[in-house]
Scaffold this motif. Structure first.
Motif, PDB file in Angstrom:
ATOM      1  N   LYS A  71       0.810  -1.261   0.000  1.00 25.51           N
ATOM      2  CA  LYS A  71      -0.008  -0.220   0.107  1.00 25.51           C
ATOM      3  C   LYS A  71       0.872   1.219  -0.045  1.00 25.51           C
ATOM      4  CE  LYS A  71      -4.552  -1.491   2.184  1.00 25.51           C
ATOM      5  NZ  LYS A  71      -5.126  -1.520   3.134  1.00 25.51           N
ATOM      6  N   ILE A  72       1.867   1.226   0.621  1.00 25.50           N
ATOM      7  CA  ILE A  72       2.869   2.457   0.747  1.00 25.50           C
ATOM      8  C   ILE A  72       3.408   2.674  -0.568  1.00 25.50           C
ATOM      9  CG2 ILE A  72       5.153   3.217   1.615  1.00 25.50           C
ATOM     10  CD1 ILE A  72       4.477   2.012   4.121  1.00 25.50           C
ATOM     11  N   ASP A  91      -4.394   3.911   1.120  1.00 20.04           N
ATOM     12  CA  ASP A  91      -4.632   4.237   2.437  1.00 20.04           C
ATOM     13  C   ASP A  91      -4.130   3.062   3.313  1.00 20.04           C
ATOM     14  OD1 ASP A  91      -5.452   4.966   5.068  1.00 20.04           O
ATOM     15  OD2 ASP A  91      -7.503   5.681   4.046  1.00 20.04           O
ATOM     16  N   ILE A  92      -3.308   3.222   4.095  1.00 12.27           N
ATOM     17  CA  ILE A  92      -2.965   1.924   5.009  1.00 12.27           C
ATOM     18  C   ILE A  92      -4.047   1.575   6.009  1.00 12.27           C
ATOM     19  CG2 ILE A  92      -1.208   0.943   6.811  1.00 12.27           C
ATOM     20  CD1 ILE A  92       0.989   2.682   5.253  1.00 12.27           C
ATOM     21  N   SER A  93      -4.904   2.544   6.585  1.00 16.52           N
ATOM     22  CA  SER A  93      -5.692   2.457   7.558  1.00 16.52           C
ATOM     23  C   SER A  93      -6.979   1.767   7.002  1.00 16.52           C
ATOM     24  CB  SER A  93      -5.918   3.788   8.262  1.00 16.52           C
ATOM     25  OG  SER A  93      -6.513   4.676   7.366  1.00 16.52           O
ATOM     26  N   GLU A  94      -7.377   1.609   5.638  1.00 18.73           N
ATOM     27  CA  GLU A  94      -8.356   1.396   5.254  1.00 18.73           C
ATOM     28  C   GLU A  94      -8.371   0.115   4.854  1.00 18.73           C
ATOM     29  OE1 GLU A  94     -11.711   0.673   4.422  1.00 18.73           O
ATOM     30  OE2 GLU A  94     -11.861   2.996   4.674  1.00 18.73           O
ATOM     31  N   ARG A  95      -9.130  -0.783   5.673  1.00 21.67           N
ATOM     32  CA  ARG A  95      -8.776  -2.310   5.191  1.00 21.67           C
ATOM     33  C   ARG A  95     -10.411  -2.937   4.827  1.00 21.67           C
ATOM     34  NH1 ARG A  95      -5.348  -3.907  10.503  1.00 21.67           N
ATOM     35  NH2 ARG A  95      -3.561  -2.692  10.281  1.00 21.67           N
ATOM     36  N   ARG A  96     -11.277  -2.126   4.949  1.00 18.39           N
ATOM     37  CA  ARG A  96     -12.806  -2.496   4.865  1.00 18.39           C
ATOM     38  C   ARG A  96     -13.245  -2.394   3.196  1.00 18.39           C
ATOM     39  NH1 ARG A  96     -15.885   0.931   8.862  1.00 18.39           N
ATOM     40  NH2 ARG A  96     -14.386   2.525   7.874  1.00 18.39           N
ATOM     41  N   MET A  97     -12.721  -1.587   2.606  1.00 15.27           N
ATOM     42  CA  MET A  97     -13.009  -1.214   1.103  1.00 15.27           C
ATOM     43  C   MET A  97     -11.793  -1.542   0.426  1.00 15.27           C
ATOM     44  SD  MET A  97     -16.349   0.117   1.457  1.00 15.27           S
ATOM     45  CE  MET A  97     -16.136   0.984  -0.201  1.00 15.27           C
ATOM     46  N   PRO A  98     -12.421  -2.043  -1.154  1.00 11.70           N
ATOM     47  CA  PRO A  98     -11.273  -2.225  -2.057  1.00 11.70           C
ATOM     48  C   PRO A  98     -10.638  -0.996  -2.503  1.00 11.70           C
ATOM     49  CG  PRO A  98     -13.453  -3.101  -2.526  1.00 11.70           C
ATOM     50  CD  PRO A  98     -13.817  -2.298  -1.413  1.00 11.70           C
ATOM     51  N   GLN A  99      -9.481  -0.899  -2.719  1.00 13.48           N
ATOM     52  CA  GLN A  99      -8.684   0.045  -3.369  1.00 13.48           C
ATOM     53  C   GLN A  99      -7.788  -0.333  -4.533  1.00 13.48           C
ATOM     54  OE1 GLN A  99      -6.737   2.787  -0.208  1.00 13.48           O
ATOM     55  NE2 GLN A  99      -7.109   1.087   1.231  1.00 13.48           N
ATOM     56  N   ARG A 125      -0.100  -2.744 -11.354  1.00 14.13           N
ATOM     57  CA  ARG A 125      -1.350  -2.235 -10.937  1.00 14.13           C
ATOM     58  C   ARG A 125      -1.610  -3.130  -9.811  1.00 14.13           C
ATOM     59  NH1 ARG A 125      -4.347  -2.784 -16.556  1.00 14.13           N
ATOM     60  NH2 ARG A 125      -6.006  -3.148 -15.006  1.00 14.13           N
ATOM     61  N   VAL A 126      -2.266  -2.317  -8.767  1.00 18.96           N
ATOM     62  CA  VAL A 126      -2.426  -2.872  -7.424  1.00 18.96           C
ATOM     63  C   VAL A 126      -4.114  -2.866  -7.077  1.00 18.96           C
ATOM     64  CG1 VAL A 126      -2.105  -2.939  -4.912  1.00 18.96           C
ATOM     65  CG2 VAL A 126      -0.446  -2.465  -6.428  1.00 18.96           C
ATOM     66  N   ALA A 127      -4.612  -3.904  -6.839  1.00 16.05           N
ATOM     67  CA  ALA A 127      -5.860  -4.028  -6.265  1.00 16.05           C
ATOM     68  C   ALA A 127      -6.304  -4.793  -5.199  1.00 16.05           C
ATOM     69  CB  ALA A 127      -6.886  -4.546  -7.590  1.00 16.05           C
ATOM     70  N   THR A 128      -6.751  -4.272  -4.081  1.00 15.80           N
ATOM     71  CA  THR A 128      -7.015  -4.714  -2.866  1.00 15.80           C
ATOM     72  C   THR A 128      -8.499  -5.184  -2.730  1.00 15.80           C
ATOM     73  OG1 THR A 128      -7.334  -2.821  -1.521  1.00 15.80           O
ATOM     74  CG2 THR A 128      -5.111  -3.368  -1.604  1.00 15.80           C
ATOM     75  N   ALA A 129      -8.555  -6.173  -1.725  1.00 18.42           N
ATOM     76  CA  ALA A 129     -10.027  -6.563  -1.510  1.00 18.42           C
ATOM     77  C   ALA A 129     -10.212  -7.076  -0.135  1.00 18.42           C
ATOM     78  CB  ALA A 129     -10.609  -7.609  -2.639  1.00 18.42           C
ATOM     79  N   PRO A 130     -11.214  -7.064   0.546  1.00 21.14           N
ATOM     80  CA  PRO A 130     -11.403  -7.492   1.915  1.00 21.14           C
ATOM     81  C   PRO A 130     -11.904  -8.885   1.773  1.00 21.14           C
ATOM     82  CG  PRO A 130     -13.309  -6.118   1.469  1.00 21.14           C
ATOM     83  CD  PRO A 130     -12.404  -5.902   0.481  1.00 21.14           C
TER      84      PRO A 130
END
Length: 579
Positions: free
Chosen positions: A245-246, A251-259, A275-280
């Motif tokens: 994330k860095i 946003d390091i603190s946001e863990r509930r929403m995809p980024q 290209r980075v995609a996060t998902a809870p």
């Protein structure tokens, strides 16, 4: 009732071989033959079963991994942290055929060839001073890693110097973020760097970091298949996610929403975009990193693998100063690569070329590339309207997703611009009714569409190890091939050259449908896609299925790969439509 594991059975004094029989992996006769072989020549039972052909290496790995709950990992040098490797002496590593892979906090992930030997695991834990997280790897791979990391004795100075040349260098706008976490310090930083470099070297298209209840799996998508490269302790998960994330300015603190985000690196002198995609998920955030090697942007049409007639149709369409060329297929079928090959073919200083993409995947000189930004209302249609005022010769619209974009794009092609874009349809003939469904009048579709290309990506058989066989009648019936005595097909086998997958590289399977006078009339008459396909076939268009069958008969791809990846023709019995 809890089913006892393999280790529980062994502790009760039941033989390893007999457990394999009871659980259906081998027969009693095969076990007895293996014991005779072992008595005569020695060796480990696992290796003997594989040598005699009673079980494959993959079957043994899967069985042991499932029953011991110890994952199998294909060990390669680039996933071994040099600092971790020297946490046990070389003599101990060779004696127990084991090598540490990563160390995070007080957990040492260690590769072993014999996970049944709990006494050795206890000795390794004592020798290293860490709690062990064992993974299972092949003995030859572990020994090769030991020889590499302990060459010249216990020192690793030569190895570390060599690994520094493989380091990834974070560049451009992410340098400020890099100052927040020191690049050359910390085991998590080194771990992420090793994963990134491994993905680039293996030609992976994606990296998947997936948390589970007690571990974190790292898998690479290579040539359309997933390969597990590392299994890590659960406690390192959040540190890995924070590091990514860095780098991606998320946003390091946001863990509930995809980024979504991204970063660039340099590796072996070339730039690579991630290209980075996060998902809870129920076990925490998963991360997928799409690997975009910028050197792939320079592909030429001649390198795509189009047949002679298809390539000629595409070259002919590219000579027109205006019109619409569509590339169709599902996600991951190589549509973007084809679009860039088309741009490279016509790109010169005399043309103004503009692309509208979500996001921009490859950076190309002499082309104005505009990224879509939905957060500020900058979508395809909005940008396209603005671009038309810049008097471009060629416009690439990354994807036709909605009615508004489709209608603006068609109007642009009608007013003298050459447009390239993509649609998600099964085959080339399906693109025509799809545009009409999106609100484009049939008379406009008839006027502006010059060529539709449909494609799929399939894995090529490894030329070093593919083996011929006589196909059965059912396979030939599916392929639509007449049975004959001398007909031979090729199947994957697996060797060191292809990393025991049986496949090496991917190629495109295409169908190219030019809009002839007959097809334009058919569009005006409102014919369905299968009727358009029949007209195109009568004019010489070979479908993806037909092109694929010819490559199966030439021994380039397997029948199984064709059946799994390529849709059969409408008149061959399969449905076609929108994907």
């Amino acid at each position: 009732m809890e089913v006892p594991g393999l280790m529980d059975d062994l502790k009760e004094g039941r033989g390893y071989g007999h457990i394999l029989v009871e659980r259906g992996l081998i027969t009693q006769d095969q076990l007895e033959e293996s014991f005779k072989f072992q008595l005569a020549r020695g060796g480990k039972l696992k290796d003997i079963l594989i040598r005699l052909g009673y079980a494959s290496n993959e079957e043994m790995h899967a069985f042991i991994s499932a029953h011991l709950d110890i994952p199998y990992v294909k060990l390669t040098l680039d996933i071994v942290d040099p600092e971790a490797a020297r946490l046990i002496p070389a003599k101990v590593a060779r004696e127990y055929v084991a090598i540490p892979v990563t160390v995070i906090s007080d957990i040492l992930t260690i590769a072993v060839s014999n996970p049944f030997d709990t006494v050795s695991l206890d000795m390794l834990a004592f020798a290293s001073g860490y709690s062990l997280e064992p993974i299972m790897s092949d003995e030859e791979d572990i020994l090769a890693a030991i020889d590499f990391f302990f060459k010249g004795g216990e020192g690793l100075s030569d190895v570390k110097a060599g690994l520094q040349e493989e380091a990834v260098e974070f560049i451009d706008r992410y340098q400020e973020a890099e100052e927040k976490v020191k690049v050359d310090e910390g085991p998590v930083v080194r771990l992420i760097n090793l994963i990134l470099s491994r993905a680039i070297k293996d030609g992976a298209s994606d990296i998947h970091i997936e948390p589970e209840e007690s571990l974190v799996r790292v898998r690479l998508s290579v040539e359309g298949g997933l390969t597990e490269i590392n299994v890590l302790p659960r406690k390192v998960h959040q540190s890995m996610i924070s590091r990514i994330k860095i780098l991606s300015e998320l946003d390091i603190s946001e863990r509930r929403m995809p980024q979504d985000g991204g970063f660039f690196v340099k590796f072996r002198g070339k730039e690579v975009d991630f290209r980075v995609a996060t998902a809870p998920t129920v076990y925490g955030e998963s991360v997928t990193l799409r690997v975009l090697d910028q050197s792939r942007a320079m592909v030429r049409l001649s390198e795509l693998g189009l047949s002679g007639p298809e390539e000629a149709r595409l070259y002919s369409a590219l000579k027109d100063p205006s019109g619409f060329i569509l590339v169709t297929g599902p996600t991951g079928s190589g549509k973007t690569t084809t679009l860039y090959a088309m741009l490279n073919e016509i790109n010169d200083s005399s043309l103004k070329i503009i692309t509208i993409e979500d996001p921009v995947e490859y950076r190309v000189s002499n082309i104005s590339q505009i990224p879509v930004s939905h957060r500020i209302g900058l979508d395809f249609a909005t940008i396209l309207r603005s671009v038309l005022r810049q008097n471009p010769n060629v416009i690439l619209v990354g994807e036709i997703r909605d009615s508004e974009t489709a209608q603006v794009a068609v109007q642009a092609a009608l007013t003298g611009h050459m447009l390239f874009s993509t649609l998600h349809t099964v085959g080339a003939p399906d693109a025509i009714p799809r545009l009409i469904e999106m609100g484009v009048p049939p008379y406009l579709v008839r006027e502006v569409v010059k060529l539709v290309i449909a494609q799929r990506l399939v894995r090529m058989l490894c030329v070093e190890c593919k083996e011929e066989y006589t196909p059965d009648a059912d396979t030939l019936a599916v392929l639509g091939v007449v049975e004959r005595d001398d007909l031979r097909l090729s199947a994957p086998r697996g060797c060191s050259a292809c990393k025991f997958t049986g496949y090496s590289g991917r190629a495109g399977i295409y169908e190219a449908m030019p809009m002839t006078r007959e097809l334009r009339s058919a569009v005006n008459d409102g014919l369905a896609s299968y009727e358009l396909a029949a007209i195109a076939a009568g004019q010489g268009m070979l479908s993806m299925w037909q092109n694929g069958v010819s490559r199966v008969l030439n021994g380039e791809i397997s029948a199984e790969e064709l059946i799994r990846k390529v849709p059969r023709d409408e008149w061959g019995g399969s449905g076609r439509g929108t994907v």
